[in-house]
Design a protein around this motif. Structure first.
Motif, short mmCIF file in Angstrom:
data_model
loop_
_atom_site.label_atom_id
_atom_site.label_comp_id
_atom_site.label_asym_id
_atom_site.label_seq_id
_atom_site.Cartn_x
_atom_site.Cartn_y
_atom_site.Cartn_z
N PRO A 1 0.79 -1.09 -0.05
CA PRO A 1 0.09 -0.08 -0.01
C PRO A 1 0.80 1.12 -0.16
CG PRO A 1 -0.69 -1.53 1.80
CD PRO A 1 0.52 -2.02 1.10
N GLU A 2 0.41 2.02 -0.85
CA GLU A 2 1.17 3.54 -0.81
C GLU A 2 1.32 4.22 0.42
OE1 GLU A 2 3.90 5.80 -2.82
OE2 GLU A 2 2.86 4.12 -3.95
N TYR A 3 0.21 4.32 1.09
CA TYR A 3 0.26 4.89 2.27
C TYR A 3 1.30 4.17 3.30
CZ TYR A 3 -2.51 1.09 4.54
OH TYR A 3 -2.65 0.15 5.29
N LEU A 4 1.40 2.93 3.32
CA LEU A 4 2.52 2.51 4.22
C LEU A 4 3.82 2.86 4.01
CD1 LEU A 4 2.82 0.41 6.56
CD2 LEU A 4 2.76 -1.33 4.98
N LEU A 5 3.90 3.00 2.80
CA LEU A 5 5.40 3.54 2.34
C LEU A 5 5.66 4.90 2.82
CD1 LEU A 5 8.09 2.64 0.71
CD2 LEU A 5 6.74 3.73 -1.34
N ARG A 6 4.73 5.65 2.64
CA ARG A 6 4.63 7.18 3.32
C ARG A 6 5.13 6.94 4.85
NH1 ARG A 6 0.53 7.79 -0.35
NH2 ARG A 6 -1.07 8.15 1.28
N LEU A 7 4.13 6.08 5.43
CA LEU A 7 4.33 6.11 6.79
C LEU A 7 5.77 5.43 7.09
CD1 LEU A 7 0.88 4.70 8.00
CD2 LEU A 7 1.86 7.07 8.48
N MET A 8 6.30 4.62 6.52
CA MET A 8 7.54 3.88 6.90
C MET A 8 8.60 5.05 6.68
SD MET A 8 7.07 0.45 5.16
CE MET A 8 8.26 -0.58 5.74
N ASP A 9 8.32 5.90 5.66
CA ASP A 9 9.53 6.87 5.36
C ASP A 9 9.48 7.84 6.44
OD1 ASP A 9 11.35 8.45 3.67
OD2 ASP A 9 9.76 9.65 3.02
N TYR A 10 8.09 8.25 6.82
CA TYR A 10 8.14 9.37 8.01
C TYR A 10 8.81 8.94 9.14
CZ TYR A 10 5.86 12.53 11.24
OH TYR A 10 5.60 13.33 12.10
N LYS A 11 8.33 7.72 9.54
CA LYS A 11 8.90 7.30 10.91
C LYS A 11 10.65 7.15 10.91
CE LYS A 11 9.25 2.85 13.74
NZ LYS A 11 8.61 3.04 14.97
N ILE A 12 11.13 6.81 9.80
CA ILE A 12 12.35 6.62 9.43
C ILE A 12 12.97 8.24 9.59
CG2 ILE A 12 14.34 6.47 8.01
CD1 ILE A 12 12.77 3.72 7.06
N LYS A 13 12.39 8.99 9.06
CA LYS A 13 12.97 10.45 9.04
C LYS A 13 12.98 10.92 10.44
CE LYS A 13 12.19 11.63 4.22
NZ LYS A 13 11.22 12.28 3.25
N MET A 14 11.57 10.91 11.16
CA MET A 14 11.47 11.28 12.34
C MET A 14 12.62 10.79 13.66
SD MET A 14 9.30 13.90 12.62
CE MET A 14 9.98 14.27 10.99
N GLU A 15 12.84 9.24 13.22
CA GLU A 15 13.91 8.70 14.26
C GLU A 15 15.22 9.03 13.92
OE1 GLU A 15 12.68 4.65 14.93
OE2 GLU A 15 10.83 5.21 15.92
N LYS A 16 15.62 9.34 12.73
CA LYS A 16 16.96 9.86 12.39
C LYS A 16 17.14 11.25 12.96
CE LYS A 16 18.16 7.11 8.27
NZ LYS A 16 18.46 7.47 6.75
N ASN A 17 16.11 12.11 12.91
CA ASN A 17 16.30 13.44 13.43
C ASN A 17 16.33 13.52 14.92
OD1 ASN A 17 15.95 14.39 10.91
ND2 ASN A 17 13.66 14.96 10.83
N ASN A 18 15.80 12.54 15.66
CA ASN A 18 15.80 12.39 16.98
C ASN A 18 16.69 11.50 17.40
OD1 ASN A 18 13.32 13.90 17.25
ND2 ASN A 18 12.12 12.20 17.11
N GLY A 19 17.73 10.99 16.43
CA GLY A 19 18.90 10.32 16.99
C GLY A 19 18.70 8.65 17.41
N VAL A 20 17.39 8.38 17.14
CA VAL A 20 16.90 6.97 17.50
C VAL A 20 17.60 6.07 16.54
CG1 VAL A 20 15.22 5.37 18.04
CG2 VAL A 20 14.97 7.96 18.84
N LEU A 21 17.45 6.51 15.30
CA LEU A 21 18.07 5.47 14.22
C LEU A 21 19.14 6.14 13.59
CD1 LEU A 21 17.05 3.10 12.46
CD2 LEU A 21 15.91 4.80 11.11
N MET A 22 20.09 5.28 13.63
CA MET A 22 21.62 6.00 13.03
C MET A 22 21.60 5.43 11.73
SD MET A 22 22.77 8.22 14.91
CE MET A 22 22.38 8.91 16.55
#
Length: 64
Positions: A43-64
């Motif tokens: 689903p296209e919406y799922l891809l957008r949500l995954m992208d958003y989660k990754i970006k937010m966690e990279k910004n917060n230093g959770v995901l390196m």
């Protein structure tokens, strides 16, 4: 660009292998594999949500 290519790019941007990526998002490994191979359409919406989660966690230093 097809969603399977976008998914593959997104996964590679995290540095995760397919198994780690599937576990990170709590999605069955086989499902991620089928999406990347183009055997199933994600689903296209799922891809957008995954992208958003990754970006937010990279910004917060959770995901390196």
């Amino acid at each position: 660009m097809e969603s399977r290519h976008k998914l593959l790019e997104l996964r590679k941007s995290t540095g995760m292998n397919r198994r780690e990526f599937a576990e990170y998002f709590e999605i069955p490994y086989r499902t991620v594999q089928e999406w990347e191979l183009g055997n199933r359409k994600m689903p296209e919406y799922l891809l957008r949500l995954m992208d958003y989660k990754i970006k937010m966690e990279k910004n917060n230093g959770v995901l390196m």
